[in-house]
Write a protein that holds these residues in place. Structure first.
Motif, mmCIF file in Angstrom:
data_model
loop_
_atom_site.group_PDB
_atom_site.id
_atom_site.type_symbol
_atom_site.label_atom_id
_atom_site.label_comp_id
_atom_site.label_asym_id
_atom_site.label_seq_id
_atom_site.Cartn_x
_atom_site.Cartn_y
_atom_site.Cartn_z
ATOM 1 N N ARG A 191 0.841 -1.187 0.000
ATOM 2 C CA ARG A 191 0.000 0.000 0.000
ATOM 3 C C ARG A 191 0.883 1.246 0.000
ATOM 4 N NH1 ARG A 191 -3.007 -1.394 5.379
ATOM 5 N NH2 ARG A 191 -0.889 -2.181 5.751
ATOM 6 N N ALA A 192 0.385 2.308 -0.578
ATOM 7 C CA ALA A 192 1.148 3.555 -0.693
ATOM 8 C C ALA A 192 0.752 4.500 0.433
ATOM 9 C CB ALA A 192 0.889 4.204 -2.056
ATOM 10 N N PHE A 193 1.732 4.892 1.230
ATOM 11 C CA PHE A 193 1.536 5.874 2.293
ATOM 12 C C PHE A 193 2.599 6.967 2.135
ATOM 13 C CE2 PHE A 193 0.292 1.776 4.264
ATOM 14 C CZ PHE A 193 -1.049 2.057 4.525
ATOM 15 N N PRO A 194 2.210 8.194 1.743
ATOM 16 C CA PRO A 194 0.890 8.670 1.343
ATOM 17 C C PRO A 194 0.479 8.119 -0.029
ATOM 18 C CG PRO A 194 2.334 10.494 1.974
ATOM 19 C CD PRO A 194 3.197 9.280 1.756
ATOM 20 N N GLY A 195 -0.786 8.222 -0.333
ATOM 21 C CA GLY A 195 -1.320 7.787 -1.611
ATOM 22 C C GLY A 195 -2.638 7.076 -1.450
ATOM 23 N N LEU A 196 -2.697 6.116 -0.558
ATOM 24 C CA LEU A 196 -3.888 5.314 -0.359
ATOM 25 C C LEU A 196 -5.098 6.201 -0.057
ATOM 26 C CD1 LEU A 196 -4.998 2.367 0.028
ATOM 27 C CD2 LEU A 196 -4.539 2.682 2.465
ATOM 28 N N GLY A 197 -6.155 6.004 -0.843
ATOM 29 C CA GLY A 197 -7.397 6.716 -0.610
ATOM 30 C C GLY A 197 -7.443 8.149 -1.111
ATOM 31 N N THR A 198 -6.347 8.643 -1.704
ATOM 32 C CA THR A 198 -6.353 10.034 -2.168
ATOM 33 C C THR A 198 -7.113 10.212 -3.480
ATOM 34 O OG1 THR A 198 -4.205 9.677 -3.232
ATOM 35 C CG2 THR A 198 -4.188 10.635 -1.015
ATOM 36 N N LYS A 199 -7.225 9.154 -4.253
ATOM 37 C CA LYS A 199 -7.982 9.183 -5.518
ATOM 38 C C LYS A 199 -7.590 10.386 -6.380
ATOM 39 C CE LYS A 199 -11.985 6.771 -3.543
ATOM 40 N NZ LYS A 199 -13.447 6.816 -3.310
ATOM 41 N N VAL A 200 -6.299 10.564 -6.559
ATOM 42 C CA VAL A 200 -5.810 11.674 -7.385
ATOM 43 C C VAL A 200 -6.447 11.588 -8.765
ATOM 44 C CG1 VAL A 200 -3.773 12.793 -8.331
ATOM 45 C CG2 VAL A 200 -3.615 11.575 -6.146
ATOM 46 N N PRO A 201 -7.088 12.651 -9.262
ATOM 47 C CA PRO A 201 -7.685 12.604 -10.595
ATOM 48 C C PRO A 201 -6.627 12.299 -11.658
ATOM 49 C CG PRO A 201 -8.474 14.519 -9.384
ATOM 50 C CD PRO A 201 -7.363 13.932 -8.582
ATOM 51 N N MET A 202 -6.883 11.259 -12.449
ATOM 52 C CA MET A 202 -5.915 10.802 -13.436
ATOM 53 C C MET A 202 -6.451 11.003 -14.844
ATOM 54 S SD MET A 202 -4.561 7.349 -11.514
ATOM 55 C CE MET A 202 -3.767 6.791 -13.010
ATOM 56 N N TRP A 203 -5.538 11.365 -15.742
ATOM 57 C CA TRP A 203 -5.828 11.541 -17.158
ATOM 58 C C TRP A 203 -4.893 10.638 -17.954
ATOM 59 C CZ3 TRP A 203 -8.632 15.896 -19.517
ATOM 60 C CH2 TRP A 203 -9.255 16.733 -18.582
#
Length: 331
Positions: free
Chosen positions: A154-166
């Motif tokens: 799991r990515a910490f930070p990262g998990l659950g951030t749902k960064v908008p991706m293109w």
């Protein structure tokens, strides 16, 4: 219609990277005041005229110097990076700056083969292989998504951030992948417009709704070279024409100063090729740029546009983006 900025942190002849980064920060702050929705930076390597190589670092700096404009990557060249590290970097950016961060993903390395090897991708089977791009995108989506009970990494930070991706692209490949994954799509029409019509058609016709996006959302890139007269706009454009010609010849350098007559500096076949690559452009005075932009938008019907333009003089670059904003705010 939303309008945005694509910046490469250009390094003009006569200036250094330090000043280039200051100029990009200044442009971002002004773009925010002019109503631009996003400020995107693109990853390139081993190019003396581009200072946005450490893209995530520069995104963090720009986000810290602005208040409301979205800041992101247009894009991160995923073959150069482990998806896990991208998740950590952009998870950190979201943790610092909230829901203002975008993550555009490209399939090309953004550099030459030797530099791609220096980036340390491609040394193991599967690493850095463009054919692994869909798998890498899905892996990255999972790292940034909600926690899964079966996930051991799991990515910490990262998990659950749902960064908008293109998904970024200049061919049918990216359009089809964006449609399949239900992601927004940005086409690099500012330098590779040949497949623009086909890619937009493919994306829109085969789009699959997803948790990320209910309907297709396409953005196209447009060069703008705007000045107080048509002649000034044409002269400003010669900087990018020269730079593009040098890049095609394998001789990238700092951003050249504009010249009075480009036809005296580039052979006709080379100039024709450069002009075809840059044909999605608006060039000239404000009324001319308004007519050009209106025609492009009317033809392609994008959901958003992103404006770029490699202009040597910083004040002239600022004025060009200001004119573009004045026009686009009325379209």
């Amino acid at each position: 219609m939303r309008y945005s900025v694509l910046d490469l942190a250009p390094v003009p002849e006569g200036l250094d990277i330090v000043q280039s980064l200051r100029n990009s920060t200044d442009l971002a702050q002004r773009a925010e005041s002019w109503g631009y929705h996003r400020f995107w930076l693109a990853e390139h390597h081993n190019m003396p005229g581009i200072a946005s190589a450490a893209t995530a670092v520069l995104i963090g700096h720009i986000a810290g110097q602005t208040q409301s404009i979205r800041v992101g990557a247009g894009g991160i060249m995923l073959p150069n990076h482990a998806p896990y590290m991208v998740a950590e970097a952009f998870g950190t950016l979201v943790s610092l700056y909230g829901d203002r961060i975008d993550l555009g993903l490209g399939r090309a390395p953004g550099t030459d083969l030797l530099t791609a090897r220096a980036l340390r991708r491609g040394l193991q089977s599967g690493d850095g292989n463009p054919d692994s791009f869909p798998h890498d995108v899905i892996e990255l989506i999972n790292y940034l998504g909600p926690e899964r009970p079966d996930a051991r990494v799991r990515a910490f930070p990262g998990l659950g951030t749902k960064v908008p991706m293109w998904i970024l692209g200049s061919s049918l490949y990216g359009a089809q992948l964006a449609a399949q994954l239900g992601l927004p799509y940005a086409f690099a029409s500012h330098f590779a417009p040949a497949a623009l019509d086909q890619a937009l058609d493919a994306y829109r016709s085969s789009f699959q709704p997803s948790e990320h996006l209910a309907a297709p959302h396409a953005m196209i890139a447009i060069n703008v070279f705007a000045g107080e007269s048509d002649a000034e706009g044409v002269r400003l454009k010669t900087t990018m024409q020269q730079a593009f010609a040098r890049l095609r010849e394998g001789k990238p350098g700092k951003l050249p100063a504009p010249i009075d007559d480009i036809s005296k500096h580039l052979a006709p076949p080379i100039l024709a090729g450069v002009n075809e690559a840059l044909r999605i452009s608006a060039t000239g005075s404000k009324p001319t740029v308004a007519a050009d932009l209106s025609a492009i938008v009317e033809h392609y019907q994008p959901d958003e546009v992103i404006i770029t333009g490699q202009i040597h003089d910083h004040d002239a670059r600022l004025r060009s983006f200001e004119i573009a904003a004045e026009v686009l705010s009325t379209i």
